[in-house]
Design a protein around this motif. Structure first.
Motif, PDB file in Angstrom:
ATOM      1  N   ALA A 245      -1.004   8.732 -10.253  1.00  0.00           N
ATOM      2  CA  ALA A 245       0.163   7.844 -10.221  1.00  0.00           C
ATOM      3  C   ALA A 245       0.769   7.761  -8.832  1.00  0.00           C
ATOM      4  CB  ALA A 245       1.215   8.327 -11.220  1.00  0.00           C
ATOM      5  N   GLY A 246       1.089   6.541  -8.423  1.00  0.00           N
ATOM      6  CA  GLY A 246       1.777   6.330  -7.150  1.00  0.00           C
ATOM      7  C   GLY A 246       3.272   6.546  -7.327  1.00  0.00           C
ATOM      8  N   LEU A 247       3.926   6.970  -6.259  1.00  0.00           N
ATOM      9  CA  LEU A 247       5.361   7.225  -6.306  1.00  0.00           C
ATOM     10  C   LEU A 247       5.997   6.727  -5.010  1.00  0.00           C
ATOM     11  CD1 LEU A 247       7.735   8.810  -7.824  1.00  0.00           C
ATOM     12  CD2 LEU A 247       7.159  10.711  -6.312  1.00  0.00           C
ATOM     13  N   ILE A 248       7.081   5.977  -5.156  1.00  0.00           N
ATOM     14  CA  ILE A 248       7.845   5.533  -3.983  1.00  0.00           C
ATOM     15  C   ILE A 248       8.912   6.594  -3.709  1.00  0.00           C
ATOM     16  CG2 ILE A 248       9.270   3.712  -2.981  1.00  0.00           C
ATOM     17  CD1 ILE A 248       8.116   1.768  -5.080  1.00  0.00           C
ATOM     18  N   ALA A 249       8.815   7.235  -2.556  1.00  0.00           N
ATOM     19  CA  ALA A 249       9.745   8.344  -2.267  1.00  0.00           C
ATOM     20  C   ALA A 249      10.724   7.933  -1.171  1.00  0.00           C
ATOM     21  CB  ALA A 249       8.963   9.591  -1.880  1.00  0.00           C
ATOM     22  N   LEU A 274       1.799   9.470  -2.865  1.00  0.00           N
ATOM     23  CA  LEU A 274       2.851   8.644  -2.285  1.00  0.00           C
ATOM     24  C   LEU A 274       2.342   7.240  -1.986  1.00  0.00           C
ATOM     25  CD1 LEU A 274       4.285  11.259   0.251  1.00  0.00           C
ATOM     26  CD2 LEU A 274       5.406  10.431  -1.845  1.00  0.00           C
ATOM     27  N   VAL A 275       3.158   6.257  -2.272  1.00  0.00           N
ATOM     28  CA  VAL A 275       2.925   4.893  -1.790  1.00  0.00           C
ATOM     29  C   VAL A 275       4.221   4.479  -1.104  1.00  0.00           C
ATOM     30  CG1 VAL A 275       1.271   4.189  -3.579  1.00  0.00           C
ATOM     31  CG2 VAL A 275       3.724   3.832  -3.966  1.00  0.00           C
ATOM     32  N   THR A 276       4.119   3.567  -0.141  1.00  0.00           N
ATOM     33  CA  THR A 276       5.379   3.108   0.462  1.00  0.00           C
ATOM     34  C   THR A 276       5.924   1.877  -0.246  1.00  0.00           C
ATOM     35  OG1 THR A 276       4.241   1.722   2.079  1.00  0.00           O
ATOM     36  CG2 THR A 276       4.807   3.991   2.759  1.00  0.00           C
ATOM     37  N   ASP A 277       5.039   1.015  -0.776  1.00  0.00           N
ATOM     38  CA  ASP A 277       5.478  -0.286  -1.304  1.00  0.00           C
ATOM     39  C   ASP A 277       6.268  -1.019  -0.217  1.00  0.00           C
ATOM     40  OD1 ASP A 277       5.457  -2.202  -3.328  1.00  0.00           O
ATOM     41  OD2 ASP A 277       7.333  -1.526  -4.210  1.00  0.00           O
ATOM     42  N   ALA A 278       5.836  -0.797   1.032  1.00  0.00           N
ATOM     43  CA  ALA A 278       6.563  -1.333   2.189  1.00  0.00           C
ATOM     44  C   ALA A 278       6.434  -2.843   2.266  1.00  0.00           C
ATOM     45  CB  ALA A 278       6.026  -0.715   3.469  1.00  0.00           C
TER      46      ALA A 278
END
Ligand SMILES: CC(=O)N[C@@H]1[C@@H](O)[C@H](O)[C@@H](COP(=O)(O)O)O[C@@H]1O
Length: 386
Positions: A245-249, A274-278
Motif C-alpha cells: 500500500a502507498g501512503l502519502i506522508a 511512501l508515495v508523494t502524489d506530488a
C-alpha cells in the motif's frame, strides 16, 4: 558512462544494513560490490563522499507532476523530462509519471509520451501510472467526476497494448468500475493493478487481490474508513499480506496516529511504501495551477480545489522520508526502505532497483547526516548535485 566508478568515504546503506568504512564500486551503471575501503582497487573514477550517507535512490510510484509540469496538462516527452528532473533534486531516481482521470485523448497522449520517454531512456522514468478513469464517483477526491467511467473492452485493449509496449504500468481502478476478470487479464499481462478511489468492502477488496490486484493507492485517502464491522479496503490492505500500500506522508492527508497504526498493523510480506502524489509545484514557487480546467491552490503545505478538497500533495520524497523518521519515530533505515526497497517490491522490480546489491542499478542518493540533499545518481551518473 565510464566503465568503473568508486564512491569512497560514505556510510553506505544497501537497503538492508549499513556498511561503514566501505566503498561502493560501480561498473557499467550497475552496483558491482560494496567492499572494505582498504580493498577498493584503483582504476576508473573515484569520488570522495566523506562524511555523507549513501542510500538507495527513492522510487515514487505516484507522481502527478513536478517542476511546473503536470502529467494531465503536459502529457508529452518534455513534460515527463521536467517531472523526472524536478524529483531527482529530492533523491528520486525512478518514478511513475501519473495521469489522473482524464479524457481518452489525454490518456492516449500520455501513453505515447511514456513510450517516447522509454525509448529516450529519460533518467528517472520507470513507467506510467494511470490513476483512473475507472474509479468510483463517490470517492472521486479531486478527479473530475464527469470523466469517471466503467472500463470497456477498448480500454482493456489499450491498457494491455500499453503494458506490452511499455513494460512497466500501474493502473489504479475501483471495483465499482472494473471487473475482477478485467483485473485478472491486466495482471496476467504484467500490469500492476492498484485498488483505490473506492468504497469497496473488505470481501470485495480481498476478492480483487485474489484476482491479481497487488497494491492499494494512497491508503486511507479516497476510500471508506476502517469500520469495525466493515473494515473496507483499509482493512484488506492491512490484513492481506499479498497487498502493498502507498501512503502519502505529508501530515495533511493522513493523521500521524493513523499512519502509525497502519504501520504497526500491516501484515507482511506486503509493506506500506511512501508515495508523494506530488503535483506540478514541486521544485517551483508556483502557487496556483489548473487541472482539467479547475484551479488548484497551494497554501500552507496543502493543495486544494476551490471547495477545499485535497488535490495531491505538496511534498517531495526526501521530505516524506524525514516525516516518517522524525514525526513517527521510525528508524531511518525503515524510513529509507519505505521510499526505496518497499516500492521496488510492490512494483516487482526488486531484482534491479530499490536496494544496492551486486547487479542492481547504481541508483543512489548522497545525503548529509542531517538528511540534507547532496547529490542524486542514476545508473552510476550524477543527475543532480546540490
Ligand atoms: C491527485 C489527487 O487528486 N489525489 C488525491 C485526492 O483526489 C483526494 O481528494 C485526497 C484526499 O482524499 P480524502 O479526502 O478521501 O482523504 O487524496 C489525494 O490528494
Amino acid at each position: 558512462m565510464t566503465a568503473k566508478k568508486t564512491i569512497t568515504g560514505a556510510r553506505i546503506f544497501d537497503g538492508i544494513d549499513w556498511h561503514d568504512g566501505a566503498a561502493l564500486v560501480i561498473e557499467a551503471g550497475h552496483v558491482k560490490a560494496i567492499v572494505p575501503a582498504s580493498s577498493a582497487a584503483a582504476g576508473g573514477e573515484s569520488f570522495d563522499a566523506r562524511g555523507l550517507l549513501l542510500v538507495p535512490g527513492f522510487i515514487d510510484l505516484q507522481v502527478n507532476g513536478g517542476g511546473g509540469a503536470l502529467m494531465n496538462e503536459q502529457p508529452t516527452l518534455d513534460g515527463i523530462r521536467q517531472i523526472c528532473a524536478a524529483h531527482a533534486k529530492f533523491g528520486t531516481t525512478a518514478l511513475l509519471p501519473t495521469l489522473i482521470t482524464d479524457t481518452r485523448k489525454v490518456r492516449t497522449a500520455a501513453i505515447e509520451a511514456g513510450l517516447e520517454a522509454r525509448a529516450a531512456a529519460v533518467p528517472g522514468f520507470l513507467g506510467l501510472h494511470l490513476e483512473g478513469p475507472h474509479l468510483s464517483v463517490a470517492r472521486k477526491g479531486a478527479h473530475d467526476p464527469s470523466l469517471i467511467r466503467p472500463m470497456e473492452d477498448d480500454d482493456l485493449a489499450e491498457m494491455l497494448a500499453c503494458a506490452k509496449a511499455l513494460g512497466c504500468l500501474m493502473l489504479t481502478v475501483a471495483p465499482e468500475n472494473a471487473t475482477r476478470e478485467q483485473v485478472k487479464a491486466l495482471t496476467d499481462a504484467g500490469v500492476v493493478v492498484s485498488l483505490g478511489h473506492t468504497d469497496a468492502g473488505f470481501d470485495t477488496a480481498c476478492a480483487y487481490a485474489k484476482a491479481g490486484a497487488r497494491t492499494v493507492t494512497h491508503l486511507f485517502n479516497a476510500m471508506s474508513g476502517l469500520g469495525h464491522r466493515e473494515p473496507g479496503l483499509v482493512g484488506a490492505a492491512l490484513a492481506t499480506g499479498a497487498l502493498h500500500a502507498g501512503l502519502i506522508a505529508d501530515g495533511f492527508h493522513v493523521a500521524p496516529a493513523a499512519m502509525a497504526i497502519a504501520l504497526r498493523g500491516k501484515k507482511g510480506p506486503g509493506q506500506i511504501f511512501l508515495v508523494t502524489d506530488a503535483m506540478s509545484p514541486i521544485g517551483t514557487d508556483q502557487t496556483i495551477f489548473s487541472l482539467n480546467g479547475r484551479e488548484i491552490l497551494r497554501q500552507g503545505g496543502r493543495l486544494t480545489l476551490a471547495d477545499g478538497t485535497l488535490a495531491g500533495a505538496d511534498i517531495d520524497m526526501l521530505s516524506s522520508v524525514r516525516f516518517v523518521h522524525e514525526k513517527l519515530g521510525l528508524p531511518i533505515e525503515e524510513a529509507i526502505r519505505m521510499a526505496s526497497a518497499y516500492p521496488a517490491d510492490a512494483m516487482g522490480i526488486a531484482s534491479h532497483k530499490g536496494r544496492l546489491l551486486p547487479g542492481t542499478d547504481a541508483d543512489f542518493v548522497l545525503l548529509t547526516p542531517e538528511l540534507g540533499m547532496k547529490s542524486t545518481w542514476i545508473g552510476g551518473d550524477v543527475v543532480f548535485s546540490a
